[in-house]
Enzyme design. Structure first.
Site, PDB file in Angstrom:
ATOM      1  CD  GLN A  64      -3.458  -4.490   6.501  1.00 40.49           C
ATOM      2  OE1 GLN A  64      -3.649  -3.434   5.919  1.00 40.49           O
ATOM      3  NE2 GLN A  64      -3.801  -5.645   5.964  1.00 40.49           N
ATOM      4  CE  LYS A  73      -3.819  -2.455   2.206  1.00 42.01           C
ATOM      5  NZ  LYS A  73      -4.612  -2.758   3.424  1.00 42.01           N
ATOM      6  CG  ASP A 116      -9.520  -0.179   5.226  1.00 43.08           C
ATOM      7  OD1 ASP A 116      -9.296  -0.582   4.072  1.00 43.08           O
ATOM      8  OD2 ASP A 116      -8.783  -0.427   6.202  1.00 43.08           O
TER       9      ASP A 116
HETATM   10  N1  GUN Z   1      -6.823  -6.961   6.183  1.00 38.14           N
HETATM   11  C1  GUN Z   1      -7.227  -7.664   5.102  1.00 38.14           C
HETATM   12  N2  GUN Z   1      -7.853  -6.856   4.216  1.00 38.14           N
HETATM   13  C2  GUN Z   1      -7.810  -5.620   4.745  1.00 38.14           C
HETATM   14  C3  GUN Z   1      -8.280  -4.359   4.282  1.00 38.14           C
HETATM   15  O1  GUN Z   1      -8.867  -4.203   3.213  1.00 38.14           O
HETATM   16  N3  GUN Z   1      -8.050  -3.312   5.103  1.00 38.14           N
HETATM   17  C4  GUN Z   1      -7.429  -3.448   6.304  1.00 38.14           C
HETATM   18  N4  GUN Z   1      -7.284  -2.374   7.047  1.00 38.14           N
HETATM   19  N5  GUN Z   1      -6.993  -4.604   6.761  1.00 38.14           N
HETATM   20  C5  GUN Z   1      -7.182  -5.685   5.974  1.00 38.14           C
END
Ligand code: GUN
Length: 291
Positions: A96, A52, A119
């Site tokens: 995350q 990311k 998110d």
């Molecule tokens: N863990 C797995 N997928 C995601 C996501 O899309 N966002 C976040 N913050 N954590 C994740």
């Protein structure tokens, strides 16, 4: 059979975002800034967060990575979130998941300012999504909509079967595809671990979204000819022949199912890369909205 190429499509989207950022900069507007909080040392999570941050660099965003140790308390994490909520430099941020067991995930997600919740996990944003109001749609469902759109896969009037009812994929996907929207208007069946006679249901599907997290669960005998397959699964399985010691498997037995499919996403290189592109899209939206 056409491969729904998430790697290429996400790259196209990142190029589009790069152009928009250049224009923002030219116009003297603020450069979008995404922050990510990661708690602990989970290998897969670190890989995702690293990707990311790298994607932010590629499109010209600013990024901030906040790394906290696995023994960080809930209170400390909440105070970090408050700090980012109040930092006008940061347009959007993510925490995350998964979080260490001693931290209440729901409490954390609810602490994020909904206007910075790129998110789309805050109940306010989930509610807006469910009401088909403008909001941040979470990255995985948003990426699937975008992939179906860019490959012109017809969803209107089609029977979509979603396998899995998670809050971040199965549930929002089933809501979105049933809505009156460009990629939507489908007849949706959501199935899960208590579903009886699953094969009877999947055999009637025009489109299957497999998001249950069991490697190679969906086999050729469970699908009809010309089906469209979206494989959200990504499980690391040990493989000593690989340099890193594992390979990635989806929820779909790709080799056999692809022979019957009209469209199918590969793993890796399908839904996965799309999620990052959509997170960037949400961050761009947050930046425009908040400035
Ligand atoms: N863990 C797995 N997928 C995601 C996501 O899309 N966002 C976040 N913050 N954590 C994740």
């Amino acid at each position: 059979m056409i491969i729904l190429d998430g790697k290429k499509t996400s790259s196209d989207i990142k190029d589009e975002i790069t152009q928009e950022v250049l224009q923002l900069k030219k116009d003297g507007r603020k450069t979008p800034h995404l922050a990510a909080i990661i708690v602990g040392n989970d290998g897969a999570s670190r890989t995702y967060v690293g990707a990311k941050v790298k994607a932010c660099n590629r499109v010209g965003f600013h990024s901030t990575l906040v790394e906290l140790s696995s023994d960080t308390s809930e209170k400390e994490l909440l105070s970090k979130i408050e700090e980012l909520n109040n930092n006008n430099e940061i347009d959007g941020f993510i925490v995350q998941l998964p979080l260490p067991k001693h931290i209440d995930e729901q409490k954390i997600l609810m602490a994020v300012d909904p206007n910075k919740d790129v998110d789309g996990f805050h109940p306010t944003n989930v509610g807006k999504m469910a009401l088909n109001l403008p909001t941040f749609i979470s990255a995985t469902p948003y990426g699937i909509l975008e992939l179906l759109d860019r490959y012109h896969v017809e969803t209107s009037g089609k029977h979509v079967v979603v396998i899995g009812r998670s809050h971040i994929v199965g549930s929002p996907m089933s809501i979105l595809l049933s809505q009156k929207r460009k990629v939507g208007n489908a007849t949706v069946t959501i199935t899960h671990s208590r579903t009886q006679n699953l094969t009877e249901i999947t055999l009637k599907a025009d489109i299957i979204i497999a998001a249950l997290g069991i490697p190679e669960f969906l086999t050729a005998s469970m699908v009809k000819d010309n089906v469209t397959i979206i494989d959200v699964g990504i499980t690391r399985v040990e493989d000593s022949s690989k340099k890193n010691g594992y390979r990635l498997l989806g929820d779909v037995a790709f080799d056999e199912v692809s022979k019957k499919a009209s469209f199918i996403t590969p793993v890796p290189g399908g839904v996965g890369p799309m999620t990052i592109a959509m997170l960037l899209k949400n961050t761009l939206l947050a930046s425009k909205m908040n400035n």
